[in-house]
Design an enzyme around this catalytic site. Structure first.
Site, PDB file in Angstrom:
ATOM      1  N   PRO A  93      67.329  99.398  38.886  1.00  0.00           N
ATOM      2  CA  PRO A  93      66.830  98.289  39.706  1.00  0.00           C
ATOM      3  C   PRO A  93      66.569  98.584  41.183  1.00  0.00           C
ATOM      4  O   PRO A  93      67.253  98.071  42.074  1.00  0.00           O
ATOM      5  CB  PRO A  93      67.931  97.246  39.546  1.00  0.00           C
ATOM      6  CG  PRO A  93      69.168  98.065  39.372  1.00  0.00           C
ATOM      7  CD  PRO A  93      68.753  99.274  38.591  1.00  0.00           C
ATOM      8  N   CYS A  94      65.531  99.352  41.466  1.00  0.00           N
ATOM      9  CA  CYS A  94      65.196  99.665  42.859  1.00  0.00           C
ATOM     10  C   CYS A  94      64.726  98.421  43.623  1.00  0.00           C
ATOM     11  O   CYS A  94      64.703  98.426  44.851  1.00  0.00           O
ATOM     12  CB  CYS A  94      64.151 100.782  42.915  1.00  0.00           C
ATOM     13  SG  CYS A  94      62.664 100.464  41.965  1.00  0.00           S
ATOM     14  N   HIS A  95      64.395  97.357  42.897  1.00  0.00           N
ATOM     15  CA  HIS A  95      63.978  96.109  43.565  1.00  0.00           C
ATOM     16  C   HIS A  95      65.130  95.477  44.353  1.00  0.00           C
ATOM     17  O   HIS A  95      64.886  94.615  45.196  1.00  0.00           O
ATOM     18  CB  HIS A  95      63.432  95.115  42.534  1.00  0.00           C
ATOM     19  CG  HIS A  95      64.404  94.749  41.455  1.00  0.00           C
ATOM     20  ND1 HIS A  95      64.512  95.481  40.286  1.00  0.00           N
ATOM     21  CD2 HIS A  95      65.316  93.751  41.364  1.00  0.00           C
ATOM     22  CE1 HIS A  95      65.439  94.932  39.518  1.00  0.00           C
ATOM     23  NE2 HIS A  95      65.945  93.888  40.150  1.00  0.00           N
TER      24      HIS A  95
END
Length: 197
Positions: free
Chosen positions: A159-161
């Protein structure tokens, strides 16, 4: 040709059987954009990448072929589980994935950033580029962390968001994201709403 002539063909003509592929892929239209999903024969997810057009799709497939295996076939049914999990995640019915991400397409530095992210920042939480850089013992590398996250080969699943600019999402600035700011805002809002329940 007569029926007797046709019966002389032994065995009957059938489509050729293709060998198993080393990597199966599918392109999925989702609430956050068009994603290319690619999985190895042993069930590891090597790609969950945004592909807004055929050029981006071709570029990712070439990368998979170059790094993982040239035996890459479009085989959506092999990705049914990850496609169902992705749909459940984006609908707010799930908070994670059972599929194992494989960071074969990431550099050594990207691996350290993505591994640090996965272990440091849980569902519904967020951090900043600087905080993540400090967490992986690279306190002066906030920009490099941002670049590593921008090249994440397994978006959404890793989850780089959840990584924001310093000061958070002030004035709607959520920072860069491979899927664009609208996709990042959607994911952050989805997780914030679900974690508040």
């Amino acid at each position: 040709m007569t029926a007797s002539a046709l019966s002389s063909f032994d065995p009957p003509l059938r489509p050729p059987l293709l060998p198993e592929s080393d990597v199966s892929y599918a392109v999925e239209d989702t609430a956050v954009g068009r994603l290319l999903l690619a999985m190895t024969a042993d069930g590891r997810l090597v790609t969950s990448a945004y592909v807004p057009d055929s050029a981006a799709e071709s570029a990712w497939l070439q990368r998979v072929a170059d790094v993982v295996s040239p035996r890459v076939l479009r085989h959506p049914s092999r990705l049914d589980q990850v496609r169902r999990e992705l749909a459940a995640y984006l609908d707010g019915r799930a908070t994670g994935f059972s599929v194992t991400p494989d960071l074969a397409l990431a550099s050594a530095f990207q691996r350290s950033v993505l591994t640090g992210l996965a272990t440091q920042v849980g569902y519904g939480a967020s951090t900043t580029y600087g905080e993540l850089a400090a967490a992986i013992a690279r306190p002066g590398a906030a920009r490099a962390v941002g670049s590593a996250l921008g090249a994440n080969p397994v978006c959404v699943v890793v989850p780089c968001h959840r990584v924001l600019p310093a000061g958070g999402s002030v004035d709607g600035n959520v920072g860069g994201y491979a899927g664009g700011p609208a996709a990042k805002s959607y994911l952050l809002a989805l997780e914030a709403g679900r974690s508040a329940q």
